[in-house]
Design a protein around this motif. Structure first.
Motif, PDB file in Angstrom:
ATOM      1  N   ALA A 127       0.834  -1.202   0.000  1.00 48.87           N
ATOM      2  CA  ALA A 127       0.000   0.000   0.000  1.00 48.87           C
ATOM      3  C   ALA A 127       0.869   1.253   0.000  1.00 48.87           C
ATOM      4  O   ALA A 127       0.577   2.240  -0.697  1.00 48.87           O
ATOM      5  N   SER A 128       1.970   1.230   0.752  1.00 48.55           N
ATOM      6  CA  SER A 128       2.893   2.369   0.789  1.00 48.55           C
ATOM      7  C   SER A 128       3.586   2.550  -0.550  1.00 48.55           C
ATOM      8  O   SER A 128       3.833   3.675  -0.999  1.00 48.55           O
ATOM      9  N   GLN A 129       3.895   1.433  -1.211  1.00 45.10           N
ATOM     10  CA  GLN A 129       4.518   1.513  -2.536  1.00 45.10           C
ATOM     11  C   GLN A 129       3.568   2.179  -3.524  1.00 45.10           C
ATOM     12  O   GLN A 129       3.983   3.029  -4.319  1.00 45.10           O
ATOM     13  N   LEU A 130       2.279   1.818  -3.465  1.00 43.70           N
ATOM     14  CA  LEU A 130       1.298   2.447  -4.346  1.00 43.70           C
ATOM     15  C   LEU A 130       1.135   3.925  -3.997  1.00 43.70           C
ATOM     16  O   LEU A 130       1.045   4.773  -4.892  1.00 43.70           O
ATOM     17  N   ARG A 131       1.107   4.236  -2.705  1.00 45.81           N
ATOM     18  CA  ARG A 131       1.019   5.653  -2.281  1.00 45.81           C
ATOM     19  C   ARG A 131       2.180   6.454  -2.852  1.00 45.81           C
ATOM     20  O   ARG A 131       1.991   7.571  -3.349  1.00 45.81           O
ATOM     21  N   ASP A 132       3.388   5.910  -2.819  1.00 49.80           N
ATOM     22  CA  ASP A 132       4.562   6.626  -3.312  1.00 49.80           C
ATOM     23  C   ASP A 132       4.506   6.816  -4.825  1.00 49.80           C
ATOM     24  O   ASP A 132       4.944   7.855  -5.350  1.00 49.80           O
ATOM     25  N   ILE A 133       3.973   5.818  -5.537  1.00 51.51           N
ATOM     26  CA  ILE A 133       3.807   5.954  -6.991  1.00 51.51           C
ATOM     27  C   ILE A 133       2.835   7.079  -7.295  1.00 51.51           C
ATOM     28  O   ILE A 133       3.081   7.941  -8.156  1.00 51.51           O
ATOM     29  N   PHE A 134       1.702   7.102  -6.588  1.00 55.05           N
ATOM     30  CA  PHE A 134       0.720   8.165  -6.781  1.00 55.05           C
ATOM     31  C   PHE A 134       1.314   9.532  -6.443  1.00 55.05           C
ATOM     32  O   PHE A 134       1.067  10.527  -7.141  1.00 55.05           O
ATOM     33  N   SER A 135       2.094   9.609  -5.359  1.00 53.55           N
ATOM     34  CA  SER A 135       2.696  10.881  -4.958  1.00 53.55           C
ATOM     35  C   SER A 135       3.620  11.411  -6.045  1.00 53.55           C
ATOM     36  O   SER A 135       3.614  12.608  -6.366  1.00 53.55           O
ATOM     37  N   LEU A 136       4.413  10.525  -6.637  1.00 49.73           N
ATOM     38  CA  LEU A 136       5.319  10.931  -7.707  1.00 49.73           C
ATOM     39  C   LEU A 136       4.541  11.444  -8.910  1.00 49.73           C
ATOM     40  O   LEU A 136       4.886  12.476  -9.497  1.00 49.73           O
ATOM     41  N   GLU A 137       3.475  10.746  -9.272  1.00 51.85           N
ATOM     42  CA  GLU A 137       2.675  11.155 -10.422  1.00 51.85           C
ATOM     43  C   GLU A 137       1.934  12.461 -10.156  1.00 51.85           C
ATOM     44  O   GLU A 137       1.804  13.304 -11.060  1.00 51.85           O
ATOM     45  N   VAL A 138       1.446  12.662  -8.941  1.00 49.22           N
ATOM     46  CA  VAL A 138       0.789  13.921  -8.583  1.00 49.22           C
ATOM     47  C   VAL A 138       1.772  15.078  -8.706  1.00 49.22           C
ATOM     48  O   VAL A 138       1.460  16.145  -9.248  1.00 49.22           O
ATOM     49  N   THR A 139       2.989  14.873  -8.220  1.00 48.34           N
ATOM     50  CA  THR A 139       4.021  15.916  -8.300  1.00 48.34           C
ATOM     51  C   THR A 139       4.380  16.213  -9.750  1.00 48.34           C
ATOM     52  O   THR A 139       4.500  17.384 -10.155  1.00 48.34           O
ATOM     53  N   ARG A 140       4.546  15.167 -10.555  1.00 44.36           N
ATOM     54  CA  ARG A 140       4.893  15.357 -11.960  1.00 44.36           C
ATOM     55  C   ARG A 140       3.810  16.122 -12.723  1.00 44.36           C
ATOM     56  O   ARG A 140       4.093  16.838 -13.680  1.00 44.36           O
ATOM     57  N   ASN A 141       2.553  15.951 -12.283  1.00 40.82           N
ATOM     58  CA  ASN A 141       1.423  16.556 -12.993  1.00 40.82           C
ATOM     59  C   ASN A 141       0.882  17.785 -12.275  1.00 40.82           C
ATOM     60  O   ASN A 141      -0.279  18.142 -12.430  1.00 40.82           O
ATOM     61  N   ARG A 142       1.720  18.413 -11.461  1.00 40.66           N
ATOM     62  CA  ARG A 142       1.436  19.707 -10.843  1.00 40.66           C
ATOM     63  C   ARG A 142       0.188  19.686  -9.955  1.00 40.66           C
ATOM     64  O   ARG A 142      -0.681  20.539 -10.059  1.00 40.66           O
ATOM     65  N   GLY A 143       0.111  18.685  -9.126  1.00 40.10           N
ATOM     66  CA  GLY A 143      -0.902  18.724  -8.076  1.00 40.10           C
ATOM     67  C   GLY A 143      -2.034  17.735  -8.189  1.00 40.10           C
ATOM     68  O   GLY A 143      -2.687  17.448  -7.178  1.00 40.10           O
ATOM     69  N   ARG A 179      -5.373   8.772   3.766  1.00 41.12           N
ATOM     70  CA  ARG A 179      -4.653   9.744   4.597  1.00 41.12           C
ATOM     71  C   ARG A 179      -3.755  10.644   3.745  1.00 41.12           C
ATOM     72  O   ARG A 179      -3.394  11.742   4.161  1.00 41.12           O
ATOM     73  N   ALA A 180      -3.415  10.166   2.539  1.00 40.77           N
ATOM     74  CA  ALA A 180      -2.475  10.910   1.690  1.00 40.77           C
ATOM     75  C   ALA A 180      -3.147  11.678   0.561  1.00 40.77           C
ATOM     76  O   ALA A 180      -2.618  12.700   0.112  1.00 40.77           O
ATOM     77  N   PHE A 181      -4.319  11.209   0.079  1.00 39.33           N
ATOM     78  CA  PHE A 181      -4.916  11.780  -1.126  1.00 39.33           C
ATOM     79  C   PHE A 181      -6.417  12.018  -0.971  1.00 39.33           C
ATOM     80  O   PHE A 181      -7.093  11.355  -0.178  1.00 39.33           O
ATOM     81  N   GLU A 182      -6.899  12.950  -1.801  1.00 34.87           N
ATOM     82  CA  GLU A 182      -8.332  13.135  -2.009  1.00 34.87           C
ATOM     83  C   GLU A 182      -8.694  12.493  -3.343  1.00 34.87           C
ATOM     84  O   GLU A 182      -7.967  12.646  -4.332  1.00 34.87           O
ATOM     85  N   PHE A 183      -9.821  11.796  -3.370  1.00 35.18           N
ATOM     86  CA  PHE A 183     -10.231  11.054  -4.567  1.00 35.18           C
ATOM     87  C   PHE A 183     -11.542  11.613  -5.114  1.00 35.18           C
ATOM     88  O   PHE A 183     -12.470  11.892  -4.351  1.00 35.18           O
ATOM     89  N   GLU A 184     -11.600  11.756  -6.433  1.00 38.60           N
ATOM     90  CA  GLU A 184     -12.861  12.103  -7.088  1.00 38.60           C
ATOM     91  C   GLU A 184     -12.932  11.358  -8.420  1.00 38.60           C
ATOM     92  O   GLU A 184     -11.902  10.954  -8.979  1.00 38.60           O
ATOM     93  N   LEU A 185     -14.145  11.169  -8.908  1.00 40.55           N
ATOM     94  CA  LEU A 185     -14.319  10.469 -10.177  1.00 40.55           C
ATOM     95  C   LEU A 185     -13.878  11.358 -11.326  1.00 40.55           C
ATOM     96  O   LEU A 185     -14.138  12.569 -11.325  1.00 40.55           O
ATOM     97  N   ALA A 186     -13.230  10.769 -12.313  1.00 43.39           N
ATOM     98  CA  ALA A 186     -12.783  11.508 -13.490  1.00 43.39           C
ATOM     99  C   ALA A 186     -13.805  11.448 -14.621  1.00 43.39           C
ATOM    100  O   ALA A 186     -13.594  12.056 -15.675  1.00 43.39           O
ATOM    101  N   VAL A 187     -14.872  10.694 -14.426  1.00 43.12           N
ATOM    102  CA  VAL A 187     -15.960  10.587 -15.396  1.00 43.12           C
ATOM    103  C   VAL A 187     -17.272  10.682 -14.620  1.00 43.12           C
ATOM    104  O   VAL A 187     -17.286  10.504 -13.397  1.00 43.12           O
ATOM    105  N   PRO A 188     -18.396  10.947 -15.274  1.00 45.92           N
ATOM    106  CA  PRO A 188     -19.675  10.985 -14.560  1.00 45.92           C
ATOM    107  C   PRO A 188     -19.963   9.652 -13.870  1.00 45.92           C
ATOM    108  O   PRO A 188     -19.659   8.582 -14.411  1.00 45.92           O
ATOM    109  N   ALA A 189     -20.560   9.723 -12.687  1.00 42.06           N
ATOM    110  CA  ALA A 189     -20.831   8.506 -11.918  1.00 42.06           C
ATOM    111  C   ALA A 189     -21.713   7.536 -12.688  1.00 42.06           C
ATOM    112  O   ALA A 189     -21.543   6.312 -12.595  1.00 42.06           O
TER     113      ALA A 189
END
Length: 542
Positions: A161-177, A497-507
């Motif tokens: 789970a921490s490995q996935l969190r770190d991957i997401f963190s890197l991608e969030v940083t690369r994509n400016r937030g 605890r690390a991210f906020e999640f929202e749908l990228a397409v209509p529900a």
């Protein structure tokens, strides 16, 4: 003269062939009509068939029948019959009847064609075995799923789970937030890597941005990620097993994938035997025992008689089942968990607040299990989004099925139903999980608060866990449910605890695939297979 005799002989052979073929067709037609018109379940209420030959076979093969079942309940009552091909299927929402079906595994078993069809993907593990063979396999495998053993896997859950969190963190940083991800794809990769470590102490290596090509990983992916949309040929193979003898591309791919997994597992079994023979005392083992070690060890114990231990092929099948069924269902549930917290921001906020009440990034599983709202949300997700919406059994002998709610049969109220041998019986997992008669008028709503004050009626549901049928019940209830629950809780704790999640397409664009497993998919783009597009951003509130 010779030509004349040859011509006569060929004519006789042709007439004999045509006669035999006609006799077979007449016999099959008589048998089909007999099953259609003379079955005692004909007297039960139920819908008429849309097709004389198919009944509801095609419709149920290509769609989840839950909504149709729920419509029929309103029209025909809670116990009814309908036809698939020539067979009259029994469908019931009566919890007393369902308890009887789930407990009496000597009578109600998975149909042979289901077991044969699924075995090409899973092997003949505990999930598909029946009778004495099932009890023998379960006795050997069951210790690997005890609460103490599952608790020992907590560090694996946190590591991945921490490995996935770190991957997401890197991608969030690369994509400016913020970044868009396919949450299902990443949940699938994480749970696959968890299973590899927990089952074999083996790093499959799928949890990385650009995973290295790996024959074993490809085999796991192929078997677990079978077709998203059901087609006519698999349906014909399912209902007419003789067709499985014909060469077909998907069957060949499955066979190749299972060979790769089998060779891998067989080598590991030999390694585990050598390791265990060198360290007979458990105390000498310095590292955590994985699933395969525990099974091999239990199989080698002196109190297991030679006739009761498992063959290498059976252990391989158990490993295949554990790999495929164990990680895929968990990935589906974790995906729907994130889907629901994204759809309900107030749930996400309340849950995140509770998660931050624990002042460490690596709590014990007991600390996580004490989080009441997390438990409520998980129960609600599993209630409304079971990975398997329904299951099928077949009466292997004549039986009398008890009912808690008598029904009208030919003008007489009956509290029992005669179930002939060979009758298919539907286990309506999702329909029971959201039955308004049991859960109340808000049964279709996602409302985690309901778990603080459940209606008394749900206590009659014969499920293994949390008053629902998601993990089934009786002798064939899911062995790995604790593994799945704890893994999901750890993943949610780490990611929310690390991210906020929202749908990228209509529900409303998110639906479920119509395969055995109800994977999330985009209704507007089903050909891309299972997916759950989500946008994530770093959480800055805490």
């Amino acid at each position: 003269m010779h030509r004349f005799l040859h011509s006569v002989l060929m004519t006789d052979v042709l007439l004999l062939f045509l006669g035999v073929t006609l006799a077979i067709l007449v016999w099959q037609s008589w048998s089909f009509c007999s099953r259609v018109f003379r079955n005692r379940l004909c007297s039960l209420p139920g819908p008429s068939s849309p097709s004389f030959f198919l009944g509801y076979a095609w419709r149920f093969w290509t769609t989840d029948p839950t909504e149709l079942h729920e419509e029929w309940i309103q029209r025909y009552g809670r116990t009814l019959s309908y036809r698939i091909l020539a067979d009259h299927c029994l469908f019931t929402m009566d919890t007393k009847a369902l308890k009887h079906i789930l407990i009496r595994d000597d009578v109600y078993q998975k149909p042979p064609n289901v077991r044969t069809f699924m075995a090409q993907m899973l092997g003949n593990g505990t999930v598909l075995s029946e009778g004495d063979q099932h009890r023998r396999q379960k006795r050997i495998v069951n210790p690997a799923f005890g609460s103490t053993q599952i608790r020992a896997f907590t560090d694996i859950f946190f590591s991945k789970a921490s490995q996935l969190r770190d991957i997401f963190s890197l991608e969030v940083t690369r994509n400016r937030g913020s970044v868009e991800v396919n949450m299902y794809e990443w949940a699938h990769r994480m749970t696959l890597d968890v299973i590899g470590e927990a089952a074999f102490s083996y790093n499959i290596g799928s949890l990385q941005i650009d995973p290295t090509p790996n024959e074993l990983c490809d085999a796991f992916q192929l078997v677990s990620r079978s077709v998203t949309r059901m087609s006519i040929w698999p349906m014909l193979q399912f209902f007419f097993p003789i067709l499985r003898m014909l060469p077909e591309e998907q069957s060949r791919r499955f066979a190749s994938a299972r060979r790769a997994m089998g060779q891998f597992a067989r080598q590991l079994i030999d390694d585990k035997r050598r390791e265990l023979s060198q360290h007979e005392e458990k105390a000498t083992r310095s590292r955590r025992a994985d699933f395969l070690t525990l099974v091999v060890e239990a199989n080698m114990k002196a109190n297991v008689s030679p006739g009761q231990n498992l063959s290498d092929q059976t252990i391989i099948d158990e490993c295949t089942t554990y790999l495929v069924a164990g990680h895929e269902t968990t990935a589906i549930t974790l995906s729907y968990f994130m889907y629901n917290v994204a759809r309900h921001p107030h749930v996400q906020e309340r849950l995140r607040s509770e998660l931050h009440s624990i002042g460490t990034d690596a709590p014990t599983i007991e600390q996580i299990s004490s989080l009441r709202y997390l438990e409520n949300v998980l129960r609600e997700v599993l209630r409304l989004y079971p990975a398997i919406p329904s299951s099928l059994r077949m009466a292997m002998d004549d039986d009398t099925l008890p009912l808690s709610e008598p029904i009208n049969i030919d003008g007489v109220m009956q509290d029992r139903i005669w179930v002939p041998k060979g009758t298919p019986v539907i286990i309506p997992i999702l329909a029971i999980n959201r039955d308004k008669a049991l859960w109340g008028d808000d049964a279709l709503e996602f409302r985690p608060e309901r778990w603080d004050a459940l209606p008394d009626t749900v206590s009659s549901i014969p499920g293994l866990w949390a008053n629902n049928l998601t993990f089934m019940g009786g002798p064939h209830a899911c062995l790995g449910y604790r593994f799945s629950l704890n893994q999901i809780k750890v993943a949610v704790f780490t990611l929310l605890r690390a991210f906020e999640f929202e749908l990228a397409v209509p529900a409303e664009d998110i639906g479920k695939s119509s395969t055995v497993l109800a994977r999330p998919m985009r209704l507007s783009d089903p050909d891309k297979g299972p997916q759950l597009p989500m946008r994530i951003r770093a959480c800055t509130l805490y």
